[in-house]
Design a protein around this motif. Structure first.
Motif, mmCIF file in Angstrom:
data_model
loop_
_atom_site.group_PDB
_atom_site.id
_atom_site.type_symbol
_atom_site.label_atom_id
_atom_site.label_comp_id
_atom_site.label_asym_id
_atom_site.label_seq_id
_atom_site.Cartn_x
_atom_site.Cartn_y
_atom_site.Cartn_z
ATOM 1 N N SER B 56 0.815 -1.221 0.000
ATOM 2 C CA SER B 56 0.000 0.000 0.000
ATOM 3 C C SER B 56 0.847 1.270 0.000
ATOM 4 O O SER B 56 0.333 2.351 -0.279
ATOM 5 C CB SER B 56 -0.904 0.031 1.234
ATOM 6 O OG SER B 56 -1.654 -1.151 1.317
ATOM 7 N N LEU B 148 -6.626 4.140 -1.676
ATOM 8 C CA LEU B 148 -6.543 2.717 -2.003
ATOM 9 C C LEU B 148 -5.370 2.050 -1.301
ATOM 10 O O LEU B 148 -4.281 2.609 -1.231
ATOM 11 C CB LEU B 148 -6.364 2.528 -3.516
ATOM 12 C CG LEU B 148 -7.508 2.989 -4.418
ATOM 13 C CD1 LEU B 148 -7.136 2.787 -5.884
ATOM 14 C CD2 LEU B 148 -8.805 2.252 -4.090
ATOM 15 N N THR B 170 -17.340 -12.027 -10.395
ATOM 16 C CA THR B 170 -16.008 -11.428 -10.339
ATOM 17 C C THR B 170 -14.943 -12.489 -10.555
ATOM 18 O O THR B 170 -13.979 -12.277 -11.297
ATOM 19 C CB THR B 170 -15.790 -10.740 -8.973
ATOM 20 O OG1 THR B 170 -16.929 -9.927 -8.686
ATOM 21 C CG2 THR B 170 -14.556 -9.868 -8.988
ATOM 22 N N GLU B 187 -14.679 -0.199 -7.014
ATOM 23 C CA GLU B 187 -13.465 0.477 -6.550
ATOM 24 C C GLU B 187 -12.309 -0.500 -6.362
ATOM 25 O O GLU B 187 -11.199 -0.107 -6.048
ATOM 26 C CB GLU B 187 -13.744 1.223 -5.237
ATOM 27 C CG GLU B 187 -14.485 2.539 -5.428
ATOM 28 C CD GLU B 187 -13.670 3.543 -6.247
ATOM 29 O OE1 GLU B 187 -12.706 4.101 -5.723
ATOM 30 O OE2 GLU B 187 -14.010 3.744 -7.433
ATOM 31 N N THR B 188 -12.594 -1.776 -6.499
ATOM 32 C CA THR B 188 -11.538 -2.779 -6.354
ATOM 33 C C THR B 188 -10.943 -3.061 -7.727
ATOM 34 O O THR B 188 -11.633 -3.001 -8.744
ATOM 35 C CB THR B 188 -12.105 -4.055 -5.714
ATOM 36 O OG1 THR B 188 -12.728 -3.687 -4.476
ATOM 37 C CG2 THR B 188 -11.009 -5.062 -5.414
ATOM 38 N N TYR B 190 -8.278 -5.643 -9.777
ATOM 39 C CA TYR B 190 -7.505 -6.888 -9.771
ATOM 40 C C TYR B 190 -6.553 -6.877 -10.956
ATOM 41 O O TYR B 190 -6.988 -6.765 -12.097
ATOM 42 C CB TYR B 190 -8.442 -8.088 -9.914
ATOM 43 C CG TYR B 190 -9.485 -8.189 -8.820
ATOM 44 C CD1 TYR B 190 -9.206 -8.883 -7.643
ATOM 45 C CD2 TYR B 190 -10.739 -7.594 -8.964
ATOM 46 C CE1 TYR B 190 -10.156 -8.977 -6.633
ATOM 47 C CE2 TYR B 190 -11.687 -7.676 -7.967
ATOM 48 C CZ TYR B 190 -11.406 -8.370 -6.798
ATOM 49 O OH TYR B 190 -12.337 -8.453 -5.813
ATOM 50 N N ILE B 203 -3.876 -6.548 -5.894
ATOM 51 C CA ILE B 203 -5.266 -6.141 -5.697
ATOM 52 C C ILE B 203 -5.302 -4.778 -5.015
ATOM 53 O O ILE B 203 -4.745 -4.612 -3.929
ATOM 54 C CB ILE B 203 -6.030 -7.172 -4.828
ATOM 55 C CG1 ILE B 203 -5.894 -8.579 -5.421
ATOM 56 C CG2 ILE B 203 -7.497 -6.769 -4.698
ATOM 57 C CD1 ILE B 203 -6.448 -9.687 -4.516
ATOM 58 N N MET B 204 -5.913 -3.819 -5.677
ATOM 59 C CA MET B 204 -6.123 -2.520 -5.040
ATOM 60 C C MET B 204 -7.531 -2.513 -4.477
ATOM 61 O O MET B 204 -8.473 -2.959 -5.144
ATOM 62 C CB MET B 204 -5.993 -1.396 -6.067
ATOM 63 C CG MET B 204 -4.624 -1.303 -6.686
ATOM 64 S SD MET B 204 -4.609 -0.063 -7.992
ATOM 65 C CE MET B 204 -3.158 -0.596 -8.910
ATOM 66 N N VAL B 205 -7.645 -1.989 -3.266
ATOM 67 C CA VAL B 205 -8.921 -2.056 -2.567
ATOM 68 C C VAL B 205 -9.030 -0.807 -1.682
ATOM 69 O O VAL B 205 -8.015 -0.299 -1.209
ATOM 70 C CB VAL B 205 -8.973 -3.386 -1.760
ATOM 71 C CG1 VAL B 205 -7.868 -3.456 -0.722
ATOM 72 C CG2 VAL B 205 -10.311 -3.616 -1.127
ATOM 73 N N GLU B 209 -11.561 -1.348 3.379
ATOM 74 C CA GLU B 209 -11.857 -2.767 3.145
ATOM 75 C C GLU B 209 -10.612 -3.649 3.197
ATOM 76 O O GLU B 209 -10.682 -4.870 3.072
ATOM 77 C CB GLU B 209 -12.514 -2.940 1.769
ATOM 78 C CG GLU B 209 -13.880 -2.278 1.653
ATOM 79 C CD GLU B 209 -14.383 -2.268 0.207
ATOM 80 O OE1 GLU B 209 -14.024 -3.174 -0.559
ATOM 81 O OE2 GLU B 209 -15.115 -1.317 -0.144
ATOM 82 N N ALA B 210 -9.448 -3.001 3.367
ATOM 83 C CA ALA B 210 -8.177 -3.733 3.234
ATOM 84 C C ALA B 210 -8.005 -4.811 4.304
ATOM 85 O O ALA B 210 -7.612 -5.942 3.999
ATOM 86 C CB ALA B 210 -7.008 -2.760 3.272
ATOM 87 N N LEU B 213 -10.119 -7.872 3.635
ATOM 88 C CA LEU B 213 -9.568 -8.680 2.545
ATOM 89 C C LEU B 213 -8.345 -9.463 3.016
ATOM 90 O O LEU B 213 -8.179 -10.648 2.717
ATOM 91 C CB LEU B 213 -9.203 -7.778 1.357
ATOM 92 C CG LEU B 213 -8.504 -8.482 0.184
ATOM 93 C CD1 LEU B 213 -9.413 -9.560 -0.430
ATOM 94 C CD2 LEU B 213 -8.078 -7.479 -0.890
#
Lengths: 128, 369
Positions: B56, B148, B170, B187-188, B190, B203-205, B209-210, B213
């Motif tokens: 991140s 993100l 997905t 917004e996610t 892959y 994976i950007m999230v 929500e990180a 996940l």
């Protein structure tokens, strides 16, 4: 909190020293030192029958992270080296005070042992 | 810049690292896990099964607007015009006027008016300043996506384990991704990319929500991996590290990155082209190679490399390869180097073999027996 056995002497540079009672000492690096270094992948051992002065570099420990010098705790001659570390350097991580010993020395004077750190003094050093 | 003074920043996954026993270090102004116990075990976990990295701290930048394509074709040395399908990614260098490397990056084509770029954390400020300066005459909006988080999931079993967590629709889309393609889902985001030489996703999230996940990935058997193993994995895979293998004083041509420069079409005026073309036309003096130490020891950055002719080069990055159980390195050396050379380690001359700078891919050694 790392393991600092009561029956050993220590140096500021994180070696431990065990009096073998026959004029020789066994030397390794402390649990604290191996933790700092991380996974050890190569140990450059000192030369047998070679005289080292106190604080002379006797070899190098290489971890995945970095190389770190190892020093003679006191003046004397190296009598044995732990050749098993050539194939299994990670033993220094898993058993620093046992199978992970690095070399033995015949000290010029066993009285020099009194110059080393006690477990209590080393504990303070390691926590500093 | 008061927010970056001295206190390292924390990612949305900081608490997760502490929970997993992460040994935290300051990395480019971020408090990041160097390992969670054993860097070697983490390395093998990625080569043989599945691991995940919190990346991140890396900088995600969205470029939008009608001039975005022409701007990026000017800004970077690879050509985004190669990207025709939405989601397709491109690796590139961003050069200065001297043709040397300001940063390396990945850019994703999302639409004709939207590209997404991922740049290095350590170069964030200078990159954004450079980009902002270059964009003046273009109609492009630049938005840093610090909302993100990013988790890299890597290893031979990483895709399967991660796919199991997604809803059917997905999962189908993400499963169908070819290497170097991405799929945005709300917004996610892959992407089938990575920095380990193994298959997997980045994976950007959204930050909020990180953690959820991360927990789900861990429950699926994907182990946390620190930045220490990330470095040994990328080095084995022959992937360059900015600031170590190349920087603002070295061109891509002497950094093993010549393949990322798009010379065609000839009229594309990317920054650094003039200087780079001059360098290309001149006689080559240096090249970028891989080294494998024959005996025991560890190769490290800045060690001296000596060719059989006595000319000298330097290791740019080196390590003990946990997969090969040998020391490997990338080095910038004189072009006269042969199949072997010597490396000077603590005053000793040790023999090394010269190979292509790529040692392990998909769990397998690339070295000839």
């Amino acid at each position: 909190m790392s393991n600092i056995p009561d029956d050993l002497k220590y140096t500021k540079s994180h070696e431990w020293v065990r009096d073998n009672g026959n004029g020789t000492v066994t030397v390794g690096i402390t649990d604290h030192a191996q933790e700092l270094l991380g996974d050890i992948v190569f140990v450059e051992l000192p030369e047998i029958d070679t005289e080292y002065g106190a604080d002379d570099a006797t070899g190098v420990l290489e971890s995945v992270k970095a190389a770190s010098d190892m020093y003679a705790p006191l003046t004397g001659e190296v009598t044995e080296v732990n050749e098993a570390l050539d194939d299994a350097p990670e033993t220094v991580n898993t058993d620093p005070y046992g199978e992970g010993w690095i070399f033995t020395m015949k000290l010029d004077s066993m009285e020099d042992l009194g110059e080393l750190l006690t477990p209590e003094a080393y504990t303070e050093e390691a926590e500093a | 810049m008061t927010d970056t003074e001295n206190t390292p920043k924390q990612t949305a996954l900081y608490d997760k690292h502490l929970e997993a026993g992460g040994k935290m270090v300051d990395f480019a102004g971020w408090e990041m896990p160097i390992h969670y116990g054993s860097q070697l075990e983490e390395h093998h976990q990625v080569r043989t099964d599945a691991g995940m990295f919190d990346v991140s701290h890396m900088v995600v930048v969205d470029f939008t607007g009608e001039d975005v394509k022409s701007f990026l074709r000017h800004l970077i040395a690879n050509d985004v015009a190669k990207l025709k399908e939405p989601g397709k990614a491109l690796y590139s260098c961003m050069l200065n006027e001297d043709g040397c490397v300001i940063d390396d990056l990945i850019v994703y084509y999302l639409s004709d008016i939207h590209y997404r770029m991922v740049i290095n954390a350590a170069t964030r400020d200078k990159d954004l300043a450079w980009i902002t300066k270059q964009v003046e005459n273009f109609s492009v909006d630049i938005a840093e996506r610090d909302d993100l988080a990013m988790i890299a999931v890597q290893g031979p079993n990483a895709r399967a384990k991660a796919l199991g967590l997604l809803d059917a629709e997905t999962a189908e889309k993400v499963d169908a991704l070819k290497p170097f393609y991405a799929y945005p889902m709300g917004e996610t985001f892959y992407a089938r990319t990575g920095y380990t030489g193994e298959d997997g996703f980045e994976i950007m999230v959204p930050n909020e929500e990180a953690a959820e996940l991360w927990d789900a990935l861990k429950a699926a058997g994907i182990e946390p991996i620190g930045l220490g193993a990330r470095d040994t994995l990328r080095l084995e895979a022959g992937m360059n590290l900015y600031g170590t293998d190349m920087d603002e004083t070295t061109s891509p041509l002497i950094s093993g990155l010549g393949w990322t420069v798009a010379w065609q079409p000839e009229d594309r005026d990317f920054i650094g082209r003039t200087a780079l073309a001059k360098e290309k036309a001149a006689e080559k003096t240096q090249k970028f190679v891989g080294l494998v130490l024959e005996g025991r020891g560890v190769l490290r950055g800045h060690q001296k490399v000596i060719t059989d002719n006595g000319s000298e080069g330097e290791i740019t990055s080196g390590t003990f390869s946990p997969t090969l159980k040998k020391a490997v390195a990338m080095a910038r050396v004189p072009v006269d180097i042969g199949d072997t050379c010597t490396v000077e380690i603590r005053g000793k001359q040790l023999k090394a073999n010269v190979v292509k700078p790529m040692f392990v891919r998909n769990g397998k050694s690339l070295l000839e027996a």
